[in-house]
Write an enzyme that holds these catalytic residues in place. Structure first.
Site, PDB file in Angstrom:
ATOM      1  N   GLN A  71       0.833  -1.207   0.000  1.00  0.00           N
ATOM      2  CA  GLN A  71       0.000   0.000   0.000  1.00  0.00           C
ATOM      3  C   GLN A  71       0.865   1.254   0.000  1.00  0.00           C
ATOM      4  O   GLN A  71       1.817   1.365   0.780  1.00  0.00           O
ATOM      5  CB  GLN A  71      -0.937   0.026   1.217  1.00  0.00           C
ATOM      6  CG  GLN A  71      -1.995   1.117   1.055  1.00  0.00           C
ATOM      7  CD  GLN A  71      -2.862   1.318   2.288  1.00  0.00           C
ATOM      8  OE1 GLN A  71      -2.364   1.744   3.324  1.00  0.00           O
ATOM      9  NE2 GLN A  71      -4.145   1.034   2.165  1.00  0.00           N
ATOM     10  N   CYS A  99      -6.605   7.217   4.951  1.00  0.00           N
ATOM     11  CA  CYS A  99      -5.924   7.596   6.192  1.00  0.00           C
ATOM     12  C   CYS A  99      -6.422   8.964   6.681  1.00  0.00           C
ATOM     13  O   CYS A  99      -6.409   9.949   5.929  1.00  0.00           O
ATOM     14  CB  CYS A  99      -4.421   7.638   5.970  1.00  0.00           C
ATOM     15  SG  CYS A  99      -3.576   8.143   7.471  1.00  0.00           S
ATOM     16  N   LYS A 110      -8.136   1.508  -1.362  1.00  0.00           N
ATOM     17  CA  LYS A 110      -8.881   1.435  -0.097  1.00  0.00           C
ATOM     18  C   LYS A 110      -9.359   2.844   0.260  1.00  0.00           C
ATOM     19  O   LYS A 110      -8.571   3.786   0.293  1.00  0.00           O
ATOM     20  CB  LYS A 110      -7.994   0.866   1.017  1.00  0.00           C
ATOM     21  CG  LYS A 110      -8.717   0.672   2.331  1.00  0.00           C
ATOM     22  CD  LYS A 110      -7.959  -0.309   3.219  1.00  0.00           C
ATOM     23  CE  LYS A 110      -8.586  -0.450   4.599  1.00  0.00           C
ATOM     24  NZ  LYS A 110      -8.271   0.685   5.484  1.00  0.00           N
ATOM     25  N   GLY A 127     -14.068  -3.036   8.834  1.00  0.00           N
ATOM     26  CA  GLY A 127     -14.549  -2.316  10.014  1.00  0.00           C
ATOM     27  C   GLY A 127     -15.268  -3.173  11.019  1.00  0.00           C
ATOM     28  O   GLY A 127     -16.299  -3.760  10.739  1.00  0.00           O
ATOM     29  N   ASP A 128     -14.641  -3.285  12.203  1.00  0.00           N
ATOM     30  CA  ASP A 128     -15.283  -3.855  13.396  1.00  0.00           C
ATOM     31  C   ASP A 128     -15.539  -5.356  13.312  1.00  0.00           C
ATOM     32  O   ASP A 128     -16.481  -5.838  13.945  1.00  0.00           O
ATOM     33  CB  ASP A 128     -16.596  -3.121  13.698  1.00  0.00           C
ATOM     34  CG  ASP A 128     -16.437  -1.609  13.664  1.00  0.00           C
ATOM     35  OD1 ASP A 128     -15.418  -1.133  14.187  1.00  0.00           O
ATOM     36  OD2 ASP A 128     -17.302  -0.918  13.094  1.00  0.00           O
TER      37      ASP A 128
HETATM   38  C1  LIG Z   1      -3.170   1.009  14.185  1.00  0.00           C
HETATM   39  C2  LIG Z   1      -3.871   1.145  12.869  1.00  0.00           C
HETATM   40  C3  LIG Z   1      -3.175   1.489  11.740  1.00  0.00           C
HETATM   41  C4  LIG Z   1      -3.831   1.593  10.496  1.00  0.00           C
HETATM   42  N1  LIG Z   1      -3.093   1.854   9.376  1.00  0.00           N
HETATM   43  C5  LIG Z   1      -3.694   1.832   8.152  1.00  0.00           C
HETATM   44  C6  LIG Z   1      -2.920   1.950   6.962  1.00  0.00           C
HETATM   45  O1  LIG Z   1      -1.692   2.064   6.985  1.00  0.00           O
HETATM   46  N2  LIG Z   1      -3.583   1.944   5.768  1.00  0.00           N
HETATM   47  C7  LIG Z   1      -4.959   1.795   5.689  1.00  0.00           C
HETATM   48  O2  LIG Z   1      -5.517   1.786   4.589  1.00  0.00           O
HETATM   49  N3  LIG Z   1      -5.696   1.662   6.820  1.00  0.00           N
HETATM   50  C8  LIG Z   1      -5.100   1.648   8.026  1.00  0.00           C
HETATM   51  N4  LIG Z   1      -5.844   1.441   9.157  1.00  0.00           N
HETATM   52  C9  LIG Z   1      -7.285   1.155   9.015  1.00  0.00           C
HETATM   53  C10 LIG Z   1      -7.538  -0.361   8.978  1.00  0.00           C
HETATM   54  O3  LIG Z   1      -6.950  -0.992   7.868  1.00  0.00           O
HETATM   55  C11 LIG Z   1      -9.039  -0.689   8.995  1.00  0.00           C
HETATM   56  O4  LIG Z   1      -9.633  -0.231   7.806  1.00  0.00           O
HETATM   57  C12 LIG Z   1      -9.755  -0.061  10.181  1.00  0.00           C
HETATM   58  O5  LIG Z   1      -9.005  -0.240  11.366  1.00  0.00           O
HETATM   59  C13 LIG Z   1     -11.144  -0.680  10.392  1.00  0.00           C
HETATM   60  O6  LIG Z   1     -11.077  -2.065  10.449  1.00  0.00           O
HETATM   61  P1  LIG Z   1     -10.968  -2.918  11.828  1.00  0.00           P
HETATM   62  O7  LIG Z   1     -12.134  -2.535  12.686  1.00  0.00           O
HETATM   63  O8  LIG Z   1     -11.005  -4.352  11.346  1.00  0.00           O
HETATM   64  O9  LIG Z   1      -9.685  -2.556  12.475  1.00  0.00           O
HETATM   65  C14 LIG Z   1      -5.221   1.370  10.401  1.00  0.00           C
HETATM   66  C15 LIG Z   1      -5.931   1.052  11.553  1.00  0.00           C
HETATM   67  C16 LIG Z   1      -5.282   0.944  12.785  1.00  0.00           C
HETATM   68  C17 LIG Z   1      -6.074   0.578  14.011  1.00  0.00           C
END
Ligand SMILES: Cc1cc2nc3c(=O)[nH]c(=O)nc-3n(C[C@H](O)[C@H](O)[C@H](O)COP(=O)(O)O)c2cc1C
Length: 400
Positions: free
Chosen positions: A127, A157, A196, A258-259
């Site tokens: 990415q 982001c 994304k 998400g979640d």
């Molecule tokens: C610590 C952290 C770092 C993240 N870094 C990125 C990233 O580098 N690129 C990205 O597209 N999303 C990033 N995200 C978002 C996640 O990929 C994801 O879309 C978001 O956390 C929601 O999904 P989840 O509830 O399964 O964590 C990050 C999320 C967290 C918590």
């Protein structure tokens, strides 16, 4: 240096782990084959039930199986963590943490190191994030040269630093620039380009369907939606209705994010939205076995629960991966991240977990691990490996 000493000091243990890795991978492969054959030969009624969930998804003709993706997470999904997650099984695709195109195109060593991955991490998407279309194109070429299977563009982001530079979720409110980037990147690489996104900038400008269509028109091979706005950051819940909306408007694969904290969450989202894949982020920090457990639950099998010994070995393997990758002070923090999740659910073990989290060195942690997992062997682990919502908020704080 630290890791080399370790390697020479205990070759037996490493050989044992390498054999175990190969065996685990073979068992995983056989398990997937059995599940697919089971679907093909099961009676009609049962088959209909099983068929509710996709077996795999395709990005430009390349089949990825199962349809479960390790979501990109800055500071988390580096090579040491990705290898641990992959070993736990059930992963169809891995996405690296985001990498700055400014860093990459200005020769920043760390940015280039972030691109490195091991063959066992494939299939892998690298990415990238940024604003300038020329640098984006150049960085995509570097990612392709580094051997990526896919290049993923970050349009989600929410971090100020990233948004102020024009990249990340800022691109959701600058569609002409996003279009330029997509066209330039698509032209420059032969591997598929995926993107994304978030729902939109704020709740008054939710435009993810429009953005998804733009991505498809510009040659994007998959779109992933994290259904929160930039302003929302990590508050509230992701809106999965928007994933369903996007799915209705584009014909490229759509993944939702998400979640997802347990297998049932993923299954519900497949059911409700008809999405092609799901990304799992924070749920995988809490439980790297979540992909395998989800895949098994989708196929009406008992979800796998690792033994205390296996969890202990995985922690030590994570330590060794980290030591290959970063200085010792970095290793300590990252070990605490995984230990906080692994050292729970054993009666009388809470004080050990606290002591690990207070440790000043990995050497200090190791006897504590021994003690904890010895207790786990005797008393068993009560709690399943799962994360609690309050911890999710805590983890989000450390994110972008
Ligand atoms: C610590 C952290 C770092 C993240 N870094 C990125 C990233 O580098 N690129 C990205 O597209 N999303 C990033 N995200 C978002 C996640 O990929 C994801 O879309 C978001 O956390 C929601 O999904 P989840 O509830 O399964 O964590 C990050 C999320 C967290 C918590």
């Amino acid at each position: 240096m630290g890791s080399n000493q370790n390697l020479t000091a205990r070759p037996g243990r490493f050989q044992y782990r390498a054999t175990l890795t190969v065996l685990t991978r073979r068992v995983n492969r056989v398990l997937y084959l059995v599940l697919i054959i089971r679907r093909l030969i099961s009676p009609a009624g049962e088959n209909r039930r099983l068929m509710r969930y996709p077996v795999s998804f395709k990005i430009e003709g390349r089949e990825l199986l199962p349809p479960l993706v390790l979501s990109p997470m800055a500071g988390v999904t580096d090579s040491p963590f990705r290898r641990v997650a992959k070993k736990c099984g059930g992963l169809g695709l891995i996405v690296t943490e985001f990498i700055s195109v400014e860093g990459l195109t200005r020769g920043n060593l760390r940015s280039h190191e972030m691109m490195r991955f091991k063959p066992e991490e494939r299939p892998i998407a690298i990415q990238i994030f940024g604003y300038d279309e020329v640098r984006m194109r150049w960085a995509a070429e570097i990612a392709q040269e580094a051997g990526a299977d896919f290049v993923d563009i970050n349009c989600g982001c929410p971090a100020k630093k990233v948004v102020n530079g024009g990249g990340g979720s800022n691109l959701l409110r600058d569609l002409p620039q996003l279009k330029k980037i997509l066209i330039e990147v698509r032209r420059a690489i032969t591997i598929p380009m995926t993107v994304k996104i978030r729902a939109g900038w704020d709740d008054k400008s939710i435009n993810c369907v429009e953005v998804a269509k733009l991505i498809e028109d510009c040659g994007g091979a998959m779109v992933t939606l994290h259904g929160r706005t930039r302003v929302q950051a990590y508050k509230g819940w992701a809106d999965w209705d928007l994933v369903r909306e996007i799915k209705r408007h584009v014909s490229i694969p759509v993944s939702g994010s998400g979640d997802i904290l347990k297998p049932e969450d993923a299954m519900r989202r497949f059911d409700e939205t008809g999405c092609d894949a799901v990304h799992i982020g924070r749920g995988a920090i809490a439980n790297p076995y979540i992909f395998r457990q989800t895949w098994e639950t989708m196929n009406e099998l008992e979800p796998y629960q690792p033994t205390p010994r296996e969890m202990h070995d995985l922690l030590l393997e994570f330590r060794d991966n980290l030591r290959e990758h970063m200085p010792e002070r970095g290793v300590i923090g990252r070990m605490k991240m995984l230990s906080a999740q692994f050292l729970r659910g054993v009666t009388g073990g809470a004080h050990i977990r606290t002591a690990v989290l207070r440790s000043q060195s990995v050497e200090e942690m190791e006897p504590l691990f021994e003690e904890y997992f010895a207790l786990a062997e005797i008393y068993g682990i009560d709690a399943l490996l799962q994360s609690a919502p309050d911890e999710q908020a805590e983890l989000a704080e450390c994110g972008v």
